[in-house]
Write a protein that holds these residues in place. Structure first.
Motif, mmCIF file in Angstrom:
data_model
loop_
_atom_site.group_PDB
_atom_site.id
_atom_site.type_symbol
_atom_site.label_atom_id
_atom_site.label_comp_id
_atom_site.label_asym_id
_atom_site.label_seq_id
_atom_site.Cartn_x
_atom_site.Cartn_y
_atom_site.Cartn_z
ATOM 1 N N ASP A 184 54.399 -66.764 61.258
ATOM 2 C CA ASP A 184 54.280 -67.836 60.271
ATOM 3 C C ASP A 184 52.829 -68.332 60.267
ATOM 4 O O ASP A 184 52.344 -68.812 61.295
ATOM 5 N N PRO A 185 52.111 -68.231 59.114
ATOM 6 C CA PRO A 185 50.724 -68.678 59.074
ATOM 7 C C PRO A 185 50.568 -70.194 59.007
ATOM 8 O O PRO A 185 49.458 -70.706 59.132
ATOM 9 N N GLY A 186 51.643 -70.911 58.796
ATOM 10 C CA GLY A 186 51.577 -72.368 58.715
ATOM 11 C C GLY A 186 51.250 -72.854 57.323
ATOM 12 O O GLY A 186 51.228 -72.088 56.355
ATOM 13 N N PRO A 187 50.956 -74.145 57.188
ATOM 14 C CA PRO A 187 50.772 -74.766 55.883
ATOM 15 C C PRO A 187 49.546 -74.279 55.107
ATOM 16 O O PRO A 187 49.494 -74.448 53.897
ATOM 17 N N LEU A 188 48.582 -73.655 55.771
ATOM 18 C CA LEU A 188 47.410 -73.157 55.059
ATOM 19 C C LEU A 188 47.669 -71.809 54.392
ATOM 20 O O LEU A 188 46.836 -71.324 53.631
ATOM 21 N N GLY A 189 48.798 -71.211 54.674
ATOM 22 C CA GLY A 189 49.192 -69.970 54.010
ATOM 23 C C GLY A 189 48.414 -68.761 54.473
ATOM 24 O O GLY A 189 47.832 -68.743 55.543
ATOM 25 N N TYR B 87 44.641 -74.504 65.506
ATOM 26 C CA TYR B 87 43.202 -74.270 65.368
ATOM 27 C C TYR B 87 42.802 -74.239 63.888
ATOM 28 O O TYR B 87 41.804 -74.845 63.507
ATOM 29 N N ARG B 88 43.576 -73.547 63.078
ATOM 30 C CA ARG B 88 43.270 -73.482 61.641
ATOM 31 C C ARG B 88 43.256 -74.875 61.032
ATOM 32 O O ARG B 88 42.403 -75.174 60.184
ATOM 33 N N SER B 89 44.204 -75.729 61.408
ATOM 34 C CA SER B 89 44.252 -77.066 60.815
ATOM 35 C C SER B 89 43.013 -77.879 61.162
ATOM 36 O O SER B 89 42.619 -78.764 60.389
ATOM 37 N N LEU B 90 42.378 -77.586 62.295
ATOM 38 C CA LEU B 90 41.147 -78.272 62.678
ATOM 39 C C LEU B 90 39.898 -77.628 62.076
ATOM 40 O O LEU B 90 38.884 -78.289 61.881
#
Length: 182
Positions: free
Chosen positions: A119-124, A174-177
């Motif tokens: 799952d890549p998360g909310p950033l898609g 990490y991506r969210s940051l």
């Protein structure tokens, strides 16, 4: 297999990344000074080696490629490290990007275990991970790609070894940051 061999795949990954760039994307990567209690301090040489490999590939392909901004960050010290390299721009073919990034690592001599789509998360985008042996320890190696970023991660930061779900969770954090809208 040592960390140096895993990171040697960075040159192959750099070629693949630059082959996918065409123009400027809507996100840039801004690595934080600290991630989950691990500092970037003390790893500038590793970061520079990765960024230099990316920059060299850019220079070789600059006449036919769009804007691409390389990035590398190494958090922690061996054996507990979270290593990130890649960049941002406008990424074409982002769905197949992670497979191509992991293929590049394998061509660099990395013996990967079974890949999993995560799952890549909310950033898609697309996130794929595989276990890999590094210095007698199983860790996770992953690649994510979306329309603006293409990044490889070698995660030896947690006590969970090759637990790809835990690695994917750290990557989403990490991506969210790191991914900042331009």
């Amino acid at each position: 297999m040592g960390l140096a061999l895993v990171l040697a795949g960075g040159g192959s990954f750099a070629y693949w990344a630059y082959d996918k760039v065409s123009g400027a994307g809507s996100y840039r990567l801004l690595p934080p000074a600290e991630f989950q209690g691990l500092s970037r301090s003390g790893n500038e040489q590793h970061e520079q080696v990765l960024k230099d490999a990316l920059a060299k590939q850019w220079e070789q392909n600059r006449d036919t490629r769009g804007k691409f901004t390389p990035m590398a960050a190494v958090y922690g010290t061996a054996p507990r490290q979270f290593t990130v390299w890649g960049g941002s721009g406008r990424i074409a073919g982002s769905a197949e990007g992670p497979d191509q990034g992991l293929d590049a690592a394998a061509r660099g001599g990395v013996l990967l275990g079974t890949r999993r789509t995560m799952d890549p998360g909310p950033l898609g985008g697309t996130l794929k991970c595989a276990p890999v042996e590094v210095q007698t320890r199983t860790v996770g190696i992953c690649a994510w790609s979306d329309s603006s970023t293409v990044v490889m991660v070698l995660d030896a930061s947690g006590p969970d070894g090759g637990d790809l779900e835990a690695t994917a969770e750290r990557i989403r954090a990490y991506r969210s940051l790191t991914e900042i809208a331009e």
